[in-house]
Design a protein around this motif. Structure first.
Motif, mmCIF file in Angstrom:
data_model
loop_
_atom_site.group_PDB
_atom_site.id
_atom_site.type_symbol
_atom_site.label_atom_id
_atom_site.label_comp_id
_atom_site.label_asym_id
_atom_site.label_seq_id
_atom_site.Cartn_x
_atom_site.Cartn_y
_atom_site.Cartn_z
ATOM 1 N N TYR A 111 35.003 38.077 39.723
ATOM 2 C CA TYR A 111 35.875 39.095 39.130
ATOM 3 C C TYR A 111 35.345 39.551 37.775
ATOM 4 C CZ TYR A 111 40.032 41.016 36.812
ATOM 5 O OH TYR A 111 40.904 41.813 36.122
ATOM 6 N N PHE A 112 34.984 38.591 36.919
ATOM 7 C CA PHE A 112 34.506 38.965 35.585
ATOM 8 C C PHE A 112 33.098 39.559 35.633
ATOM 9 C CE2 PHE A 112 38.035 36.232 34.313
ATOM 10 C CZ PHE A 112 38.600 37.013 33.316
ATOM 11 N N GLN A 113 32.305 39.173 36.614
ATOM 12 C CA GLN A 113 31.002 39.817 36.794
ATOM 13 C C GLN A 113 31.190 41.293 37.131
ATOM 14 O OE1 GLN A 113 29.240 37.423 39.857
ATOM 15 N NE2 GLN A 113 28.570 35.811 38.464
ATOM 16 N N LEU A 115 33.813 43.150 36.306
ATOM 17 C CA LEU A 115 34.285 43.836 35.100
ATOM 18 C C LEU A 115 33.123 44.143 34.160
ATOM 19 C CD1 LEU A 115 37.584 41.938 34.153
ATOM 20 C CD2 LEU A 115 37.323 44.056 35.457
ATOM 21 N N GLN A 116 32.202 43.209 34.045
ATOM 22 C CA GLN A 116 31.037 43.441 33.180
ATOM 23 C C GLN A 116 30.146 44.521 33.767
ATOM 24 O OE1 GLN A 116 28.124 40.281 32.928
ATOM 25 N NE2 GLN A 116 27.596 40.797 30.822
ATOM 26 N N ALA A 117 29.994 44.519 35.096
ATOM 27 C CA ALA A 117 29.119 45.494 35.749
ATOM 28 C C ALA A 117 29.593 46.927 35.516
ATOM 29 C CB ALA A 117 29.041 45.211 37.251
ATOM 30 N N ARG A 118 30.898 47.110 35.423
ATOM 31 C CA ARG A 118 31.391 48.482 35.197
ATOM 32 C C ARG A 118 31.759 48.715 33.730
ATOM 33 N NH1 ARG A 118 37.136 48.453 38.535
ATOM 34 N NH2 ARG A 118 38.388 47.322 37.011
ATOM 35 N N ASN A 119 31.263 47.821 32.866
ATOM 36 C CA ASN A 119 31.403 47.964 31.408
ATOM 37 C C ASN A 119 32.844 47.901 30.913
ATOM 38 O OD1 ASN A 119 28.573 48.256 30.929
ATOM 39 N ND2 ASN A 119 28.729 50.381 31.648
ATOM 40 N N ASP A 120 33.732 47.254 31.664
ATOM 41 C CA ASP A 120 35.094 47.028 31.174
ATOM 42 C C ASP A 120 35.093 45.934 30.111
ATOM 43 O OD1 ASP A 120 36.042 48.960 32.815
ATOM 44 O OD2 ASP A 120 36.972 47.630 34.267
ATOM 45 N N ILE A 121 34.160 44.990 30.217
ATOM 46 C CA ILE A 121 33.994 43.953 29.199
ATOM 47 C C ILE A 121 32.510 43.867 28.860
ATOM 48 C CG2 ILE A 121 36.011 42.631 29.961
ATOM 49 C CD1 ILE A 121 34.111 40.699 31.367
ATOM 50 N N ASP A 122 32.211 43.365 27.653
ATOM 51 C CA ASP A 122 30.798 43.236 27.279
ATOM 52 C C ASP A 122 30.293 41.820 27.565
ATOM 53 O OD1 ASP A 122 31.657 41.553 25.173
ATOM 54 O OD2 ASP A 122 31.716 43.204 23.745
ATOM 55 N N ASP A 124 29.479 39.336 25.611
ATOM 56 C CA ASP A 124 30.126 38.265 24.859
ATOM 57 C C ASP A 124 31.472 37.896 25.477
ATOM 58 O OD1 ASP A 124 28.038 38.126 23.070
ATOM 59 O OD2 ASP A 124 28.980 39.478 21.608
ATOM 60 N N MET A 125 32.220 38.904 25.888
ATOM 61 C CA MET A 125 33.514 38.642 26.520
ATOM 62 C C MET A 125 33.327 37.920 27.853
ATOM 63 S SD MET A 125 35.135 42.393 25.653
ATOM 64 C CE MET A 125 36.699 42.152 26.485
ATOM 65 N N PHE A 126 32.313 38.335 28.600
ATOM 66 C CA PHE A 126 32.024 37.668 29.873
ATOM 67 C C PHE A 126 31.673 36.196 29.635
ATOM 68 C CE2 PHE A 126 28.774 36.227 32.904
ATOM 69 C CZ PHE A 126 29.492 36.306 34.080
ATOM 70 N N GLY A 127 30.870 35.940 28.594
ATOM 71 C CA GLY A 127 30.485 34.570 28.287
ATOM 72 C C GLY A 127 31.682 33.704 27.948
ATOM 73 N N GLU A 128 32.621 34.241 27.189
ATOM 74 C CA GLU A 128 33.835 33.489 26.848
ATOM 75 C C GLU A 128 34.650 33.174 28.097
ATOM 76 O OE1 GLU A 128 34.903 32.166 23.940
ATOM 77 O OE2 GLU A 128 32.935 32.746 23.164
#
Length: 203
Positions: A111-113, A115-122, A124-128
């Motif tokens: 799910y978070f991958q 979100l990162q792929a479509r630039n909803d999160i950056d 650093d946020m993905f890492g957290e």
């Protein structure tokens, strides 16, 4: 004059103090000697990049082994003061969630991958988010927050993509269909598969 006779202490074996004062030939010669308690906390450091950097620095600057061991003493003191946490046992943590713990963890990661792929999160946020997903409590918290989002945090393909007749690929069409399927809200395996297809189609 009677020649001097070497005592056992004068043998060729180097004294411990001499060994500590010696300068190892290469980085691999710099090793930590931890107590059993600390060894259990730090685990296997053989592949730790921080330790490798310290070894290289010590070798480059010709540190005596005793100086390198001083770092181990500092770590021992930190452990005694309770400043070092035991490494996270991922299998045990996910076991606290039940038989599907690892599946729930993998679903969140996908799910978070997405979100990162479509630039909803950056990044650093993905890492957290990935740090939180390593524990049972973190997984439950991330799942709770996701449920508070519209449609339970459903990953919806970008507007104008994934519709029949608009030049979308087969995977994009199917990803949109799966996102709109009622099973997305009720079937964890189906939701995970839909999120993975989103990553493939739009990531």
């Amino acid at each position: 004059m009677t020649p001097a006779v070497a005592s056992p202490s004068d043998s060729a074996a180097p004294a411990e103090g001499d060994a500590q004062a010696a300068i190892p030939e290469n980085a691999a010669g710099y090793t930590f000697n931890f107590s059993d308690k600390v060894q259990g906390l730090v685990g296997d450091l053989a592949s730790d990049p921080l330790v490798a950097a310290l070894q290289d620095h010590a070798a480059t600057n010709k540190w005596p082994l005793s100086r390198f061991q001083d770092l181990a003493v500092a770590i021992e003191v930190a452990a005694e003061k309770g400043l070092i946490d035991a490494p996270i046992d991922n299998t045990a943590e996910m076991g606290k969630l039940g038989n599907d713990g690892l599946q729930r963890q993998a679903e969140l990661e996908t799910y978070f991958q997405a979100l990162q792929a479509r630039n909803d999160i950056d990044g650093d946020m993905f890492g957290e988010a990935m740090i939180l997903s390593r524990t049972a409590a973190g997984v439950k918290m991330l799942e709770w927050f996701r449920k508070q989002l519209p449609d339970g945090g459903k990953i919806v393909p970008p507007a104008g993509e994934g519709g029949a007749g608009d030049g979308a690929t087969a995977d994009q069409v199917k990803a949109r269909e799966m996102a709109e399927d009622p099973r997305y809200k009720t079937d964890r395996a189906f939701k995970s598969e839909a999120d993975k297809l989103y990553m493939k189609a739009f990531g």
